[in-house]
Design a protein around this motif. Structure first.
Motif, short mmCIF file in Angstrom:
data_model
loop_
_atom_site.label_atom_id
_atom_site.label_comp_id
_atom_site.label_asym_id
_atom_site.label_seq_id
_atom_site.Cartn_x
_atom_site.Cartn_y
_atom_site.Cartn_z
N LYS A 37 33.29 83.99 107.22
CA LYS A 37 33.46 84.11 105.77
C LYS A 37 34.72 83.39 105.33
CE LYS A 37 34.41 88.10 103.78
NZ LYS A 37 34.31 89.45 103.25
N PHE A 38 35.79 83.51 106.12
CA PHE A 38 37.04 82.83 105.80
C PHE A 38 36.85 81.33 105.82
CE2 PHE A 38 41.02 80.88 107.27
CZ PHE A 38 41.86 81.26 106.25
N GLU A 39 36.13 80.81 106.81
CA GLU A 39 35.89 79.37 106.89
C GLU A 39 35.02 78.89 105.73
OE1 GLU A 39 34.27 78.58 110.72
OE2 GLU A 39 36.18 78.84 111.74
N ASP A 40 34.05 79.68 105.31
CA ASP A 40 33.20 79.28 104.18
C ASP A 40 34.00 79.20 102.89
OD1 ASP A 40 31.02 79.09 105.83
OD2 ASP A 40 30.23 81.08 105.33
N SER A 46 38.00 100.88 120.59
CA SER A 46 36.89 101.59 119.98
C SER A 46 35.60 100.93 120.41
CB SER A 46 37.01 101.56 118.46
OG SER A 46 35.85 102.10 117.88
N LEU A 47 34.69 101.73 120.92
CA LEU A 47 33.39 101.21 121.34
C LEU A 47 32.33 101.43 120.27
CD1 LEU A 47 33.43 102.39 125.04
CD2 LEU A 47 34.03 100.17 124.13
N ASP A 48 32.76 101.84 119.10
CA ASP A 48 31.85 102.10 118.00
C ASP A 48 31.41 100.77 117.40
OD1 ASP A 48 30.39 103.22 115.97
OD2 ASP A 48 32.12 103.63 114.71
N GLU A 49 30.13 100.46 117.46
CA GLU A 49 29.61 99.20 116.93
C GLU A 49 28.89 99.39 115.60
OE1 GLU A 49 27.28 97.19 119.84
OE2 GLU A 49 28.86 97.25 121.34
N TYR A 65 34.65 90.85 113.67
CA TYR A 65 35.72 89.86 113.53
C TYR A 65 35.14 88.46 113.34
CZ TYR A 65 39.58 86.81 114.78
OH TYR A 65 40.51 85.82 114.77
N LEU A 66 34.07 88.16 114.05
CA LEU A 66 33.45 86.83 113.92
C LEU A 66 32.84 86.65 112.53
CD1 LEU A 66 31.80 86.48 117.43
CD2 LEU A 66 33.90 85.44 116.61
#
Length: 92
Positions: free
Chosen positions: A47-50, A32-35, A41-42
């Motif tokens: 957020k996961f690391e925080d 998907s090229l929809d931005e 993902y980053l």
């Protein structure tokens, strides 16, 4: 690629290219090229690391007077300890 002589295999080369193009198109269809997504993902990884960051416990604060008392008691304990000292006085 097919093991035949390249001079006589032009129809096979065209067929192989067509198969490669079809395989490539099938792989690209899933992308998907929809931005317009609000997060990437980053962003989710940050957020996961925080959320999983280690928070060390906060030791109780010690006043200046208590610090000097502890230092004096440590020096007295070291001075009145064994007379044979082959180390720097640090104890674990």
């Amino acid at each position: 690629m097919s093991g035949k002589d390249p001079g006589h295999g032009e129809p096979d080369d065209a067929h192989e290219r067509e198969l490669i193009d079809l395989e490539f198109q099938s792989m690209v269809e899933g992308l998907s090229l929809d931005e317009s997504s609000p997060t990437t993902y980053l962003d989710e990884l940050d957020k996961f690391e925080d959320q999983n960051r280690f928070q060390p416990p906060a030791p109780p604060k010690v006043g200046l007077g208590e610090t000097f008392k502890r230092a004096i008691n440590s020096i007295k304990k070291w001075k009145n300890g064994p007379t044979f000292r082959d180390d720097d006085g640090a104890a674990l």
